[in-house]
Each structure stands twice: as C-alpha cells, then as structure tokens.
Design an enzyme around this catalytic site. Sequence first.
Site, PDB file in Angstrom:
ATOM      1  CB  SER A  38      -2.227  -4.233  -1.878  1.00  0.00           C
ATOM      2  OG  SER A  38      -2.975  -2.884  -1.958  1.00  0.00           O
ATOM      3  CG  ASP A 182      -1.770  -3.147   1.488  1.00  0.00           C
ATOM      4  OD1 ASP A 182      -1.062  -4.355   1.438  1.00  0.00           O
ATOM      5  OD2 ASP A 182      -2.099  -2.892   1.056  1.00  0.00           O
TER       6      ASP A 182
END
Length: 293
Positions: A38, A182
Amino acid sequence: MEIDGVFSGGGVKGLALIGACQAIEERGLQLKRVAGTSAGAIIAAFIAAGYKSTEMKNIMEEMDIKKLLDSNALISLPFIKWFRIYYRLGLYKGAALEDWIEQKLKARGVYTFADLPEKSLRVIASDLSNGRLLVLPDDLEKYGIAPQTFPVARAVRMSASLPYFFEPVKLRSLEGTSLLVDGGVLSNFPMWLFDRENIKKPRPVIGVKLSHNYLQRPKKKINNAIELYGALFHTMKDAHDSRYISRKHEKNIIFIPTDGVQTTEFELSNEGKTELFEAGKYQGELFLKQWTF
C-alpha cells in the site's frame, strides 16, 4: 553499508515512512532491495526508482493530497456514494493515484519492472477472485504475464487499492479477470519476503512499520457492530505479520505510532504532513542509535 528495507501500509500516514528513510540515509545506509504494501509500496517504488528522502519529502509538501482522489462533483451525495460502492466497489476509481505514481516514476526513467534492477522492488496485492496473496512482479507468471513487461505504477496501484475506498484493479489474464485490492488485506508488512529458512541473508533488513510496538499496542474497545467490523479487519490484516515479527524480527523494525491520523485523511494540512515526517525521522533516529547488525 547496503541493507534491504520493508515498508508497511498505512494510507496517508505513509508520510512518516519518508522521515524514517531520511534517518536511514543520514546513518550512511543504502537501500539495495525494497518491498512494501500500500503506502509502503509507493515509498518502496520511489526508492527503487532512485528518489532520496529529501526529494520525496519535497514532492509530498508541494502536492495537494486530495488530487490523488478522482474528481467527481457528485461524490458528496450519499446516494452516489452508496451507488459507487455497491456497483463500482469503491468510492474512487484510483486512476488519479496511478497517474501520479506513473508520472513520478517516468521522471526517473521507470516504466516497467525491466527498468529496475532485478528483485530490487516487490509489492504485495490481494487477489480476491482467487483468494490468494500476490507478490508483484514475481507472481504475474501465474497469470501468463511476463513480469518484466508489467508497469510498475499499475502494480503499486494494485497494492494501494484500499477496499471500498478505491475500486479494485481488474487483472485480465489467461485465467480470466481477477479483482485485486490492497495488499494489506493479507499482509500489511511483508517482512517475511526477505527471509528464507536456513539461508543467511546477504544484507541486514530493516523494516519500517506504522504502528506501536506489538507489546505496547493498546487493546481495541469493541462495543458495537461497527467497532467489531473494524477490529475484525485489523486482526485479519495484521495477525499473520504480527506472529512472524514477534518471533524473529522485532529488533530490526522501526515502529512509528501515528495515533490521531486516519488512513484516508486526504485533507491533511501542511502541519500534519510535517508532524508525520518528523515522527518518522525521530523514531528512525531513536532506533538506529541502538541498532546492531
């Protein structure tokens, strides 16, 4: 001295990672290989492309973080929000974020993974369609895609696709279409990437994690269904990494508490940016005073 580095996810709080990078650089340490999830994937990609901490800090100070969100005048309407989440699976497309990453990497001559030294960058994404964790670019071969031809910005965008906030990325391959989100859903801090059982590491590894030390982390208070959902999500994404780290690598991790800052606080003020950067630098300096390798 050369080291390898791992950077955790944390959304906007990732600005603190840059401060830790400056502390590492000022110690005379050079990052040879980097990995992240991320926000950590974004920082890792910039480092792999040749950016120094001062350059990354300047980029973040000069930009309006809100511009990373795709503009849509109707997004403030509750009906539109629910419509997008239900049918598009995310409030924002994520195109603005990917375009920004792409432009910054192109400025350093980086387009695909072929433009980087082999194994110098790896990022984590989550394949919801097939229920598996992906290490990019390595695992692209499973989808019939040549890893070296894949755009770095797209891989980082996959890793940073916060569920429900950004739309999942569609990866089309011989297997069909997979939805990727993610990497923090499955591994928010992939310290394990540089650890192979019974094989000596070629370089020391330092991790930078946006959280308290695991032994000092406050207990979550769960009094309602919303708090239960939050606790479930955080446990899901942290449990695997926590068990691994607590056993083996805690002495090699810079922990940066970022209480009071939300992962999706894209309206963060300049003062807030500076506070995050300084917090990361302070914790990095504190860690390096006692770190031995």
